[in-house]
Scaffold this active site. Structure first.
Site, PDB file in Angstrom:
ATOM      1  N   GLY A  18      -7.771   8.503   7.008  1.00  0.00           N
ATOM      2  CA  GLY A  18      -7.912   8.786   8.431  1.00  0.00           C
ATOM      3  C   GLY A  18      -9.361   8.827   8.899  1.00  0.00           C
ATOM      4  CB  ILE A  21     -11.675  -0.451   4.705  1.00  0.00           C
ATOM      5  CG1 ILE A  21     -12.720   0.007   3.674  1.00  0.00           C
ATOM      6  CG2 ILE A  21     -12.198  -0.274   6.144  1.00  0.00           C
ATOM      7  CD1 ILE A  21     -13.971  -0.845   3.621  1.00  0.00           C
ATOM      8  CG  ASP A  22      -5.565   1.067   8.076  1.00  0.00           C
ATOM      9  OD1 ASP A  22      -5.839   0.334   9.041  1.00  0.00           O
ATOM     10  OD2 ASP A  22      -4.429   1.552   7.931  1.00  0.00           O
ATOM     11  CB  SER A  23      -9.644   4.876   9.496  1.00  0.00           C
ATOM     12  OG  SER A  23      -8.524   5.524   8.963  1.00  0.00           O
ATOM     13  CG  ASP A  40      -1.992   0.938   1.282  1.00  0.00           C
ATOM     14  OD1 ASP A  40      -2.421   1.367   0.201  1.00  0.00           O
ATOM     15  OD2 ASP A  40      -2.465   1.274   2.398  1.00  0.00           O
ATOM     16  CG  HIS A  41      -0.377   4.814   0.166  1.00  0.00           C
ATOM     17  ND1 HIS A  41      -0.827   5.795  -0.682  1.00  0.00           N
ATOM     18  CD2 HIS A  41      -1.477   4.415   0.864  1.00  0.00           C
ATOM     19  CE1 HIS A  41      -2.124   5.991  -0.500  1.00  0.00           C
ATOM     20  NE2 HIS A  41      -2.553   5.145   0.429  1.00  0.00           N
ATOM     21  CG  HIS A  56      -6.051   4.684  -1.765  1.00  0.00           C
ATOM     22  ND1 HIS A  56      -4.960   4.255  -1.052  1.00  0.00           N
ATOM     23  CD2 HIS A  56      -5.941   4.121  -2.993  1.00  0.00           C
ATOM     24  CE1 HIS A  56      -4.221   3.480  -1.820  1.00  0.00           C
ATOM     25  NE2 HIS A  56      -4.786   3.384  -3.010  1.00  0.00           N
ATOM     26  N   GLY A  57      -8.929   5.685   1.164  1.00  0.00           N
ATOM     27  CA  GLY A  57      -9.609   6.553   2.139  1.00  0.00           C
ATOM     28  C   GLY A  57     -11.098   6.287   2.231  1.00  0.00           C
TER      29      GLY A  57
HETATM   30  P1  13P Z   1      -8.992   4.885   5.505  1.00  0.00           P
HETATM   31  O1  13P Z   1      -8.107   5.746   6.331  1.00  0.00           O
HETATM   32  O2  13P Z   1     -10.221   5.622   5.073  1.00  0.00           O
HETATM   33  O3  13P Z   1      -9.331   3.596   6.147  1.00  0.00           O
HETATM   34  O4  13P Z   1      -8.200   4.544   4.145  1.00  0.00           O
HETATM   35  C1  13P Z   1      -7.243   3.531   4.104  1.00  0.00           C
HETATM   36  C2  13P Z   1      -6.429   3.551   2.868  1.00  0.00           C
HETATM   37  O5  13P Z   1      -6.711   4.223   1.894  1.00  0.00           O
HETATM   38  C3  13P Z   1      -5.252   2.675   2.818  1.00  0.00           C
HETATM   39  O6  13P Z   1      -4.489   2.879   1.674  1.00  0.00           O
HETATM   40  O1  G3H Z   2      -3.447   4.812   3.579  1.00  0.00           O
HETATM   41  C1  G3H Z   2      -2.822   4.566   4.599  1.00  0.00           C
HETATM   42  C2  G3H Z   2      -3.145   3.386   5.425  1.00  0.00           C
HETATM   43  O2  G3H Z   2      -4.260   3.617   6.233  1.00  0.00           O
HETATM   44  C3  G3H Z   2      -1.951   2.964   6.189  1.00  0.00           C
HETATM   45  O3  G3H Z   2      -1.696   3.838   7.223  1.00  0.00           O
HETATM   46  O4  G3H Z   2       0.708   4.452   6.978  1.00  0.00           O
HETATM   47  O5  G3H Z   2      -0.477   4.598   9.197  1.00  0.00           O
HETATM   48  O6  G3H Z   2       0.075   2.371   8.201  1.00  0.00           O
HETATM   49  P1  G3H Z   2      -0.250   3.823   7.941  1.00  0.00           P
HETATM   50 ZN    ZN Z   3      -4.527   4.883   0.912  1.00  0.00          ZN
END
Ligand code: 13P
Ligand code: G3H
Ligand code: ZN
Length: 330
Positions: free
Chosen positions: A190, A276-278, A93-94, A232-233
């Site tokens: 975030g 989806i992470d946050s 990711d990124h 993303h996000g």
């Molecule tokens: P969120 O912060 O909305 O979960 O996005 C995560 C993300 O884009 C990871 O690359």
């Molecule tokens: O897009 C970013 C992801 O939510 C990962 O976040 O760099 O804090 O691991 P992080």
């Molecule tokens: Zn992202």
């Protein structure tokens, strides 16, 4: 050099073809530790959903990329043990440099993102093309990005978003050879995706964010029909989780996410990967805060990480079934 194919992982090509054809999106969930990985696999096996396991640079620093790769290899076996051989992608990711992408490919990742979105256009093209040329030798798929998402996290930071310019996408895809394209249509990273002044408030005083720019998405789809698009996000920032956190000593203010109906609508289009992470972070934190409030004497990590893992699993099942439509598609 390890090939992801030997590890039982798949790249994202067929996954995305099926998602576009079927009008759903594949969840891309970030993981940094064992409990997150277990919850993702348990949920996706139960929901019979394909899944993308995402590793960010921050995750690499926190947990070590070799360890994470072995965990993903273990995830393939774990899914089988749970009764379903679901397709699993291991994705960077990124990624921000060629060297990082190469190192992940050499270690057994089946997919990488090269995020050149903050670079001038021609530099983004050149960097993305270089990664694609290396990755495709090993049948690893590559995600590129055009447009900038706002949001501050550990390693992904931009103060203002810039929407993707639809007039660039055809040229970018043609010149770079990427397999999928992350775009900016109003999502951001975030738990505080919008400033309160960008939102309205509903009758209960809850912040309502501005809608996603579906007009830009449509125009992008018109210019590159059938090409896999990534969002993303895309956390929705469940307000029940924010409430539990704040009622148990937390201080998360003005948190607002992307409404689930809008993600559901996007998933029906060429959007075939949703990050989806946050939301997972919020669910884990809510579970742990509540646990300690109710059982302050507990100090065995299994006692509070176990419930946190269950809350995460329920969240992921909900995403597959009710939001992205990926349930039953494995
Ligand atoms: P969120 O912060 O909305 O979960 O996005 C995560 C993300 O884009 C990871 O690359
Ligand atoms: O897009 C970013 C992801 O939510 C990962 O976040 O760099 O804090 O691991 P992080
Ligand atoms: Zn992202």
């Amino acid at each position: 050099m390890v090939s992801y194919k030997e590890l039982g992982l798949v790249n994202s090509r067929e996954m995305f073809e099926k998602a576009i054809e079927g009008g759903y999106a594949v969840p891309a969930f970030n993981f940094n530790n064992m409990e997150q990985m277990q919850a993702i696999i348990q949920a996706c096996v139960e929901a019979e959903s394909p899944v993308i396991l995402q590793v960010s640079s921050g995750a690499r620093k926190y947990a070590n990329q070799t360890l994470l790769r072995y965990m993903a290899q273990g995830a393939v076996e774990y899914a089988k043990e749970l009764g379903k051989n679901i397709p699993i992608v291991l994705h960077l990711d990124h990624g921000d440099t060629f060297e990082l992408c190469k190192s992940c490919i050499d270690l057994g990742f089946s997919s990488v993102m090269i995020d050149g979105s903050s670079l001038p256009y021609e530099e983004n093209v050149a960097l993305t093309k270089k990664v694609v040329e290396y990755a495709h030798q090993y049948d690893v798929t590559v995600e590129g990005e055009l447009g900038v998402l706002a949001g501050i996290e550990d390693d992904v930071a931009a103060e203002h978003s810039t929407y993707t310019r639809p007039e660039d996408v055809e040229d970018f895809v043609k010149k770079t050879g990427v397999d999928s394209l992350a775009i900016s249509i109003g999502t951001s990273h975030g738990a505080n995706k919008f400033r309160p002044e960008q939102c309205t408030r509903n009758a209960d005083g809850v912040l309502v964010p501005p809608p996603l720019r579906f007009d830009i998405l449509k125009e992008i789809e018109r210019r590159i029909p059938g090409f896999p698009i990534v969002l993303h996000g895309s956390s929705s920032v469940p307000q029940d989780m924010v409430k539990i956190i704040n009622e148990h000593g937390g201080a998360i203010k003005d948190a607002v996410g992307i409404p689930e109906e809008q993600l559901r609508e996007a998933a029906k289009s060429a959007v075939c990967k949703v990050n989806i992470d946050s939301d997972g972070r919020l669910a884990m934190t809510a579970a742990i805060r509540q646990h300690f409030a109710e059982k302050p004497g507990d100090f065995d990590p299994r006692k509070y990480l176990g419930p946190a893992r269950d809350w995460l699993k329920n969240l992921y099942i909900h995403k597959c079934k009710e939001v992205l439509g990926s349930a039953g598609k494995a």
